[in-house]
Scaffold this active site. Sequence first.
Site, PDB file in Angstrom:
ATOM      1  N   LYS B 103       0.873  -1.172   0.000  1.00 50.22           N
ATOM      2  CA  LYS B 103       0.000   0.000   0.000  1.00 50.22           C
ATOM      3  C   LYS B 103       0.909   1.220   0.000  1.00 50.22           C
ATOM      4  O   LYS B 103       1.628   1.478   0.963  1.00 50.22           O
ATOM      5  CB  LYS B 103      -0.913   0.020   1.222  1.00 50.22           C
ATOM      6  CG  LYS B 103      -1.782   1.281   1.241  1.00 50.22           C
ATOM      7  CD  LYS B 103      -2.862   1.259   2.287  1.00 50.22           C
ATOM      8  CE  LYS B 103      -3.550   2.616   2.298  1.00 50.22           C
ATOM      9  NZ  LYS B 103      -3.535   3.243   3.607  1.00 50.22           N
ATOM     10  N   GLY B 164      -8.041  10.077   9.638  1.00 50.06           N
ATOM     11  CA  GLY B 164      -8.267  10.265  11.060  1.00 50.06           C
ATOM     12  C   GLY B 164      -9.261  11.347  11.419  1.00 50.06           C
ATOM     13  O   GLY B 164      -9.526  11.575  12.598  1.00 50.06           O
ATOM     14  N   ALA B 191      -9.581   6.284   4.100  1.00 52.76           N
ATOM     15  CA  ALA B 191      -9.426   7.474   4.947  1.00 52.76           C
ATOM     16  C   ALA B 191     -10.705   8.288   5.017  1.00 52.76           C
ATOM     17  O   ALA B 191     -11.360   8.535   4.010  1.00 52.76           O
ATOM     18  CB  ALA B 191      -8.286   8.390   4.484  1.00 52.76           C
ATOM     19  N   GLY B 192     -11.033   8.703   6.234  1.00 52.25           N
ATOM     20  CA  GLY B 192     -12.137   9.614   6.466  1.00 52.25           C
ATOM     21  C   GLY B 192     -13.379   8.988   7.053  1.00 52.25           C
ATOM     22  O   GLY B 192     -14.219   9.684   7.612  1.00 52.25           O
ATOM     23  N   ASN B 213      -9.535   2.339   9.510  1.00 50.78           N
ATOM     24  CA  ASN B 213      -8.623   2.137  10.628  1.00 50.78           C
ATOM     25  C   ASN B 213      -9.100   2.897  11.865  1.00 50.78           C
ATOM     26  O   ASN B 213      -9.654   2.310  12.791  1.00 50.78           O
ATOM     27  CB  ASN B 213      -7.189   2.556  10.253  1.00 50.78           C
ATOM     28  CG  ASN B 213      -6.181   2.213  11.327  1.00 50.78           C
ATOM     29  OD1 ASN B 213      -6.551   1.763  12.414  1.00 50.78           O
ATOM     30  ND2 ASN B 213      -4.918   2.413  11.059  1.00 50.78           N
ATOM     31  N   THR B 214      -8.932   4.233  11.890  1.00 48.61           N
ATOM     32  CA  THR B 214      -9.248   5.011  13.086  1.00 48.61           C
ATOM     33  C   THR B 214     -10.669   4.781  13.587  1.00 48.61           C
ATOM     34  O   THR B 214     -10.899   4.697  14.796  1.00 48.61           O
ATOM     35  CB  THR B 214      -9.041   6.513  12.795  1.00 48.61           C
ATOM     36  OG1 THR B 214      -7.776   6.699  12.180  1.00 48.61           O
ATOM     37  CG2 THR B 214      -9.085   7.326  14.076  1.00 48.61           C
TER      38      THR B 214
END
Lengths: 264, 264, 264, 264
Positions: B103, B164, B191-192, B213-214
């Site tokens: 990645k 994040g 992301a987001g 993830n986050t």
Amino acid sequence: MMEEELDQPIRVGDYTFRSRLFVGTGKYSGYDVMREAVLASGTELVTVALRRVNLANPNEPSLLDFLPSEVTVLPNTAGCYTVEDAVMVAELARATGIGSLIKLEVIGDPTLLWPDPVLTLRATEKLVGLGFTVMVYTTPDPVLARHLEEAGAAAVMPLGSPIGSGQGILDVEAIWRIKERVTRVPVVVDAGIGGAADAAVAMEAGADAVLVNTAIAQAQDPVAMAQAMQWAVKAGRQSFLAGRMPKRPTAVASSPETGKVSHA
Amino acid sequence: MMEEELDQPIRVGDYTFRSRLFVGTGKYSGYDVMREAVLASGTELVTVALRRVNLANPNEPSLLDFLPSEVTVLPNTAGCYTVEDAVMVAELARATGIGSLIKLEVIGDPTLLWPDPVLTLRATEKLVGLGFTVMVYTTPDPVLARHLEEAGAAAVMPLGSPIGSGQGILDVEAIWRIKERVTRVPVVVDAGIGGAADAAVAMEAGADAVLVNTAIAQAQDPVAMAQAMQWAVKAGRQSFLAGRMPKRPTAVASSPETGKVSHA
Amino acid sequence: MMEEELDQPIRVGDYTFRSRLFVGTGKYSGYDVMREAVLASGTELVTVALRRVNLANPNEPSLLDFLPSEVTVLPNTAGCYTVEDAVMVAELARATGIGSLIKLEVIGDPTLLWPDPVLTLRATEKLVGLGFTVMVYTTPDPVLARHLEEAGAAAVMPLGSPIGSGQGILDVEAIWRIKERVTRVPVVVDAGIGGAADAAVAMEAGADAVLVNTAIAQAQDPVAMAQAMQWAVKAGRQSFLAGRMPKRPTAVASSPETGKVSHA
Amino acid sequence: MMEEELDQPIRVGDYTFRSRLFVGTGKYSGYDVMREAVLASGTELVTVALRRVNLANPNEPSLLDFLPSEVTVLPNTAGCYTVEDAVMVAELARATGIGSLIKLEVIGDPTLLWPDPVLTLRATEKLVGLGFTVMVYTTPDPVLARHLEEAGAAAVMPLGSPIGSGQGILDVEAIWRIKERVTRVPVVVDAGIGGAADAAVAMEAGADAVLVNTAIAQAQDPVAMAQAMQWAVKAGRQSFLAGRMPKRPTAVASSPETGKVSHA
């Protein structure tokens, strides 16, 4: 999927439902696909417009014959514009032996199918007095919602956007404004959901359940969409219970230039 | 849940995954909860920042030891700001025997962790030339996305909002603008995403997969949120495949008054 | 209206403009209405596609003849897809004696008219090296914007939404993300504005200026809309300078129920 | 600025106002800045909470003394939670000789300051019967709005978002839904405007006027913001009258994949 079991069932009057997805029966191309979609949704509560039910002729097929036997039927007063009409339809529904559960709709506008706030409150008071378990379709108005709970409604059902518009949840905070004021009975987002993501949004925002009709019935594939809705409602509910992270801004709102205008 | 089976697995280079949810491993309070969350998510592809992996000391525990054996590990170049660094990290990852899947992140801003569009394209060309299977983190730019596909990327991964931030999908149409131009490899929203509803929104808008993830790691209950994400991705994907109804306006845009201003 | 005087003029290279509204000249029904609209807008900077200017035949009317003499003409490279074409068009423009000011567009997609980020940066470097004052149309990408400033651009012009779409500012925070990184030259929102309110939104969010074309040219009444844009830009700028109140949430984001899911 | 003259003045009962910006007088740091802001706004109608006016002691300064003599004073019933209180405050206002114009607020929630829809309608009927010219603060409910017009209100004033929240217009279509149903009296967006751009949005969406208080009083520079609001209201109104271009989608909504799920 063990977590799913840990959520509490939702209570509406004396009823309890494990599924937080309620569905409608209108706008399908036929009774067969409706039945398949109801099954695929995993719902336990299905609303039916009384005027669409064939009560008159026992020799002709009825919509009710196509519903799975295990679901609870929720007759509704769709198409009523007065307190009297809504009460009459509710009484008629109860007379058929379906029970005392009723989804109350008192419409104030024929184009938007928007609830009439004043008549909706009055009809709720009346039906509660007559012993009905009233699930009431309403505007996303936190004060009216509180009045409806105080009047004895068993569920308060604010619209997310106008019926059949598929615009989703126009004001996500509205759900939580109502939840902060309606604390003893469920808040069910009713109307406006256009896709499964909208259902997830409503549930993640704190709705206790959602009611979906057009988004399933008028999807290109209603049965697949019913399944999608089942997962979306579970996903959104679980996300709410899991406690999502806060949103974080990525740009500061003000600047050194701010407030530089002077006017001596 | 038979419909689920009918969806095609997603292909990334020579890999195929049945789950369209990819997850990260950062920002957890510990390796145990990370492992539980990975399991609850049902993912088959887990990304790991190489600099967070303990390669030096075989006597100390490594993040990798806590990953379920059946998942594919996707090393990433998080923290790289130049083509050279990113290539070096990718080479290092391959040298450990993990394989050629990478990645790629080439960051251009330390606060926003926003990709550098020029360096990202250059690093993609380089890594593809070196035989890597490159999943590339990028901006939601349809032209850059097309260039990345043309450069040989195996997956194009536009951000929904800054890493994040949990702001969700800032521009839902951007997903489809990219999908219309990237036609041979998957488009993965990376992301987001802040809650499960965001994942459903991304998938319903046409994304082939999402990477989260986050939103899992920093939920109040990461394991429950991982499960929510699994359902949300399935819900959104199914909603996309089922073909949702169109949104319908409920107010006309213009009026008899429009255009009345004159200026002789 | 004395406050207006207190705002600083905007500087672009060696030019200064008191009006923060820049306008285009395309898509009008005729040159007369274009001229009237330009006057009503109060603009001091008007962009013109060089390929639309009649350079060949001095006996036929030219668009330039219809522009008020006091406005600065900003030739643009609309329709260019390569660095070479853009540089050639810029050189051609300078050769006519208009000057060294150029609005650079290097497009990467014929449908969206979306900038090519890589070629846009390369063309900027090239034109700056050739002594041009480059106002550069770009994506709303904060890293690319910073690169463009570093390359010597005299103004960075991110799109609000695709050219001609009238969708407004898709991501309002993007303006400020760019402003935080581009600190020496103006940030001008270019493309996407559909009505005067969009211009006010862009300016209130911190843009130094806006460029509007389609929204004026294709309004039902272009001249009236040009006047509306003039007021909107002043209103939004003044609101930014006056320092608007913060937004305040009206519902709490979490609840006692949050995080109740357990998984032993 | 000749176009401005061509717009019709707005009529409220027997009153006419050329400015479509109405302002409040609360939340200022002092009477002097309030007066300056009122002047800078160009308003002709200023609302005052009767309970904030010093009626008792003629030797102490009154808020009214600081208002420019040419503005019309609009007493309001802020802080009233019952029909009786609201009627009493209106009667008290009329007794001071201010006239029969009243801004009716009947609040149903002390935190949100949200109107009570049922009591608001009842109080409107009562005050109209008593000969008042009633400008009524209401929810963005199209059916309630129509009832209020039918009850004889002289202006219907839906909130854009909760009072003092500065969240802007939560549901822009709501303005037009109300305009389609309230056709004989003005629709004034009251509450929620946080910056000048919000005022432009409301006016461009078709509102006949806006009422702004907190956004001016709590800006860092209230006088500059008042001027910004004046321009924004003119800009938005003019944009509405000029007939803005339609929004155009830039991505197709469906795909060849859609509907591929089958379920035999």
